[in-house]
Write a protein that holds these residues in place. Structure first.
Motif, PDB file in Angstrom:
ATOM      1  N   ARG A 150       0.806  -1.217   0.000  1.00 55.09           N
ATOM      2  CA  ARG A 150       0.000   0.000   0.000  1.00 55.09           C
ATOM      3  C   ARG A 150       0.842   1.271   0.000  1.00 55.09           C
ATOM      4  NH1 ARG A 150      -2.029  -0.708   4.665  1.00 55.09           N
ATOM      5  NH2 ARG A 150      -3.701  -2.090   3.974  1.00 55.09           N
ATOM      6  N   SER A 151       1.985   1.245   0.661  1.00 52.77           N
ATOM      7  CA  SER A 151       2.661   2.504   0.958  1.00 52.77           C
ATOM      8  C   SER A 151       4.076   2.624   0.417  1.00 52.77           C
ATOM      9  CB  SER A 151       2.711   2.708   2.480  1.00 52.77           C
ATOM     10  OG  SER A 151       3.505   1.696   3.093  1.00 52.77           O
ATOM     11  N   ALA A 152       4.602   1.591  -0.211  1.00 47.21           N
ATOM     12  CA  ALA A 152       5.981   1.633  -0.707  1.00 47.21           C
ATOM     13  C   ALA A 152       6.031   1.041  -2.104  1.00 47.21           C
ATOM     14  CB  ALA A 152       6.905   0.866   0.243  1.00 47.21           C
ATOM     15  N   ARG A 153       7.232   0.927  -2.647  1.00 47.68           N
ATOM     16  CA  ARG A 153       7.349   0.281  -3.947  1.00 47.68           C
ATOM     17  C   ARG A 153       6.978  -1.192  -3.778  1.00 47.68           C
ATOM     18  NH1 ARG A 153      12.695  -0.386  -7.890  1.00 47.68           N
ATOM     19  NH2 ARG A 153      11.524  -1.008  -9.734  1.00 47.68           N
ATOM     20  N   GLU A 179      -2.473   2.584   9.216  1.00 46.06           N
ATOM     21  CA  GLU A 179      -2.831   3.640   8.279  1.00 46.06           C
ATOM     22  C   GLU A 179      -1.640   3.991   7.385  1.00 46.06           C
ATOM     23  OE1 GLU A 179      -5.929   4.685   8.008  1.00 46.06           O
ATOM     24  OE2 GLU A 179      -6.443   3.268   9.614  1.00 46.06           O
ATOM     25  N   ALA A 180      -0.779   3.028   7.115  1.00 47.35           N
ATOM     26  CA  ALA A 180       0.402   3.281   6.295  1.00 47.35           C
ATOM     27  C   ALA A 180      -0.005   3.805   4.924  1.00 47.35           C
ATOM     28  CB  ALA A 180       1.228   2.009   6.146  1.00 47.35           C
ATOM     29  N   ARG A 181       0.605   4.870   4.516  1.00 40.40           N
ATOM     30  CA  ARG A 181       0.334   5.482   3.218  1.00 40.40           C
ATOM     31  C   ARG A 181       1.655   5.911   2.596  1.00 40.40           C
ATOM     32  NH1 ARG A 181      -3.630   3.356   4.143  1.00 40.40           N
ATOM     33  NH2 ARG A 181      -5.809   4.092   4.080  1.00 40.40           N
ATOM     34  N   ASP A 313       4.239   9.114  -3.796  1.00 39.23           N
ATOM     35  CA  ASP A 313       3.341   8.452  -4.733  1.00 39.23           C
ATOM     36  C   ASP A 313       3.163   9.358  -5.953  1.00 39.23           C
ATOM     37  OD1 ASP A 313       1.007   6.584  -5.461  1.00 39.23           O
ATOM     38  OD2 ASP A 313       0.045   8.557  -5.353  1.00 39.23           O
ATOM     39  N   CYS A 314       3.200   8.752  -7.148  1.00 37.14           N
ATOM     40  CA  CYS A 314       3.132   9.555  -8.373  1.00 37.14           C
ATOM     41  C   CYS A 314       1.853  10.381  -8.443  1.00 37.14           C
ATOM     42  CB  CYS A 314       3.213   8.649  -9.597  1.00 37.14           C
ATOM     43  SG  CYS A 314       4.879   8.470 -10.240  1.00 37.14           S
ATOM     44  N   GLY A 315       0.735   9.763  -8.103  1.00 39.69           N
ATOM     45  CA  GLY A 315      -0.530  10.475  -8.196  1.00 39.69           C
ATOM     46  C   GLY A 315      -0.552  11.720  -7.337  1.00 39.69           C
ATOM     47  N   ALA A 316      -0.104  11.589  -6.079  1.00 35.86           N
ATOM     48  CA  ALA A 316      -0.102  12.727  -5.157  1.00 35.86           C
ATOM     49  C   ALA A 316       0.859  13.808  -5.624  1.00 35.86           C
ATOM     50  CB  ALA A 316       0.267  12.258  -3.754  1.00 35.86           C
ATOM     51  N   ALA A 317       2.037  13.410  -6.109  1.00 32.47           N
ATOM     52  CA  ALA A 317       3.033  14.397  -6.537  1.00 32.47           C
ATOM     53  C   ALA A 317       2.589  15.115  -7.810  1.00 32.47           C
ATOM     54  CB  ALA A 317       4.378  13.724  -6.751  1.00 32.47           C
ATOM     55  N   LEU A 318       2.056  14.369  -8.779  1.00 39.72           N
ATOM     56  CA  LEU A 318       1.599  14.993 -10.018  1.00 39.72           C
ATOM     57  C   LEU A 318       0.438  15.947  -9.755  1.00 39.72           C
ATOM     58  CD1 LEU A 318       1.761  11.907 -12.401  1.00 39.72           C
ATOM     59  CD2 LEU A 318       3.218  13.934 -12.520  1.00 39.72           C
ATOM     60  N   GLU A 319      -0.444  15.557  -8.855  1.00 39.49           N
ATOM     61  CA  GLU A 319      -1.563  16.427  -8.515  1.00 39.49           C
ATOM     62  C   GLU A 319      -1.075  17.711  -7.844  1.00 39.49           C
ATOM     63  OE1 GLU A 319      -5.872  16.252  -6.169  1.00 39.49           O
ATOM     64  OE2 GLU A 319      -4.496  14.541  -6.102  1.00 39.49           O
ATOM     65  N   ALA A 320      -0.110  17.571  -6.935  1.00 41.06           N
ATOM     66  CA  ALA A 320       0.438  18.756  -6.262  1.00 41.06           C
ATOM     67  C   ALA A 320       1.083  19.702  -7.260  1.00 41.06           C
ATOM     68  CB  ALA A 320       1.451  18.331  -5.197  1.00 41.06           C
ATOM     69  N   LEU A 321       1.803  19.161  -8.228  1.00 40.18           N
ATOM     70  CA  LEU A 321       2.433  19.999  -9.241  1.00 40.18           C
ATOM     71  C   LEU A 321       1.389  20.675 -10.124  1.00 40.18           C
ATOM     72  CD1 LEU A 321       5.393  17.680 -10.324  1.00 40.18           C
ATOM     73  CD2 LEU A 321       5.550  19.771  -8.962  1.00 40.18           C
TER      74      LEU A 321
END
Length: 525
Positions: A150-153, A179-181, A313-321
């Motif tokens: 869930r939270s790592a590679r 709640e590991a993310r 996480d790619c999704g979170a980083a791309l969204e932030a950008l």
């Protein structure tokens, strides 16, 4: 009271497991004690390697971990190949095996299926390997595995339970939940990346397999930057048909020229592996100078240092950008740059590969939204170089990374069970198909309506070509194929033979209409 084996099944249910792939044996009987009365479905392959590949295909198609049960010794060593493929492609896989009684381990007493150090061997392939000698540790060890997924590679995890532990009486166990993310993108790194990207005149995005679940954020950021998006093989299906999409391999000269011409490159979820970026081994790939990298794995970020590194996480980083770049850039000619690269890349692969890509496009046109699972075969090689798929996470194969032959048929079965409403096609060659051919019977057992397409060129033609190219007389590259249609008939599976890819569209329509496994053999010169 319950047994350790029964507790294991209950804990897997609590973690959302709904299918287990495995072949029971005397060393895993106790692990099966609670299975029949559970909600978990058991699917029996014809070989433990098939169990691992099925778990892999299930995981890629569903986004959930694939789970395999195998016996100690040969059952587990048969599964190592599949675990190697999952490790290379960051696929969440849980392999649970038996191991001989605790008191016998490492003593070389000659017990059935004995290995000198089974856990030590698995630790070299798995993300981690744990032996359960104290039943009370089982909930925490399982939680550690699912936390990693869930939270790592993600990758393969191995858990082994000794024979003398499986049947021990224990009190009912509660699952350990956390709640590991994944790491959230660092605000400072986001600001530095935005400063680079916002000032770029010719930005470019490289999307790898780590971005396959981040399509919306990727599209939004690409449009705001007016940046072409190059997709590695494991990212195909993202942004299908979009004017900024470049569904072509970074090993092609045309794509490398686009990279060299870009003043800032954002690499999202890609490890810069040679099977994507230097498949011809010519050393022509150069890491971009102004580089922003997003990866969930800190060790990957260290292997290719970047101007700005974002562990997230790619999704979170791309969204932030995308949110930080809150308005579209003035035209950076992204559409034109992408279009010219697509045209040059397609021309570069040449007529023979273009024809093979056309066969793959026939599958896409005939079965919209299909999941195409590939083995190492000519049309897959060609399409990995250039092909635009129409379904996110709907194109994956073993022709990159670890490169295990025989992957396609069992992985396609896993995918079909994961997404039963989607058309699933296995595209394999006559050589690779013979590695795992009996698994078509498992498709029939499991009622998985996979369409198996066999590209029959009567041998390992890519290897033969490689030998000839360097002046080696071809040896061992022409294994005689069987009559695949007769074999399908022997298994009670419908089939059709084609002379070349003409007529493939109609054959696919007939195959899909049966709602059962079906085999199409394409005889090619």
């Amino acid at each position: 009271m319950t047994t350790v084996g029964e507790a294991l099944i209950a804990l897997l249910e609590a973690h959302g497991v709904d299918i287990v792939f495995g072949i029971p044996g005397v060393h895993t009987v106790e692990l099966y004690r609670g299975l029949a009365g559970s909600r978990i479905r058991h699917v029996t392959p014809r070989h433990e390697q098939g169990a691992g590949f099925m778990a892999d295909g299930y995981a890629r198609a569903s986004g959930k971990p694939g789970v395999a049960f195998v016996i100690t010794g040969p059952g587990l060593t048969n599964t190592i190949t599949a675990m190697g493929q999952a490790r290379a492609d960051s696929v969440p896989m849980l392999v649970i095996s038996g191991v001989n009684a605790t008191a016998t381990l490492g003593r070389g007493l000659g017990y059935l299926h004995e290995l000198p150090d089974q856990q030590g061997m698995m630790a070299k392939v798995a993300a981690f390997s744990e032996r359960i000698t104290d039943p009370a540790r089982l909930p925490a060890v399982l939680a550690r595995a699912f936390d990693l997924f869930r939270s790592a590679r993600p990758g393969p995890v191995h858990i082994e339970i000794p024979l003398d532990v499986m049947g021990l009486p224990v009190e009912a166990m509660k699952p350990v939940r956390s709640e590991a993310r994944p790491c959230t993108p660092d605000a400072v790194a986001v600001s530095r990346a935005v400063a680079l990207l916002d000032n770029a005149r010719r930005p470019l995005i490289l999307a790898g397999g780590g971005a396959r679940n981040a399509e919306a954020a990727l599209r939004l950021l690409a449009e705001r930057l007016d940046a072409p998006v190059v997709q590695t093989a494991n990212a195909r299906g993202l942004m299908h048909g979009h004017a900024l999409a470049v569904p072509a391999s970074p090993s092609l000269k045309a794509v490398r020229a686009l990279m060299a011409d870009s003043d800032v490159v954002l690499a999202a979820g890609t490890e810069f592996g040679p099977t994507d970026y230097d498949m011809y081994g010519d050393g022509g790939f150069v890491v971009p100078g102004q580089l922003v990298r997003i990866d969930i794995d800190a060790s990957q970020l260290q292997r290719h240092p970047a101007t700005v590194a974002m562990e997230a996480d790619c999704g979170a980083a791309l969204e932030a950008l995308a949110l930080a770049i809150d308005r579209p850039k003035a035209s950076a000619s992204g559409n034109e740059r992408a279009a010219s690269t697509r045209s040059a890349a397609f021309a570069e692969i040449g007529p023979a590969m273009q024809a093979q890509v056309a066969a793959v496009e026939t599958i896409r046109t005939s079965l919209p939204g299909a999941i195409i699972v590939g083995d190492s075969t000519q049309p897959i090689y060609a399409a990995n170089l250039y092909y635009d798929h129409d379904r996110r996470a709907g194109w994956f194969n073993a022709a990159t990374g670890f490169g295990a032959l025989g992957y396609g048929p069992p992985a396609a079965i896993g995918a079909a069970l994961a997404v039963p409403d989607a058309p699933v096609v296995c595209l394999t060659g006559d050589g690779g198909f013979q590695f795992t051919l009996p698994e078509i019977a498992a498709a029939l057992d499991a009622q998985a309506p996979v369409i198996f397409i066999v590209w029959n060129n009567r041998g390992y033609r890519e290897i033969e070509t490689s030998m000839r190219d360097v002046g080696v007389e071809p040896v061992g590259v022409s294994p005689a194929p069987p009559d695949f249609c007769k074999l399908a008939d022997a298994y009670g599976i419908g089939s059709q033979r084609l002379e070349g890819p003409a007529g493939l569209g109609q054959a696919l329509g007939r195959a899909r209409a049966t709602k059962k496994p079906f085999l199409i053999e394409i005889s090619v010169e």
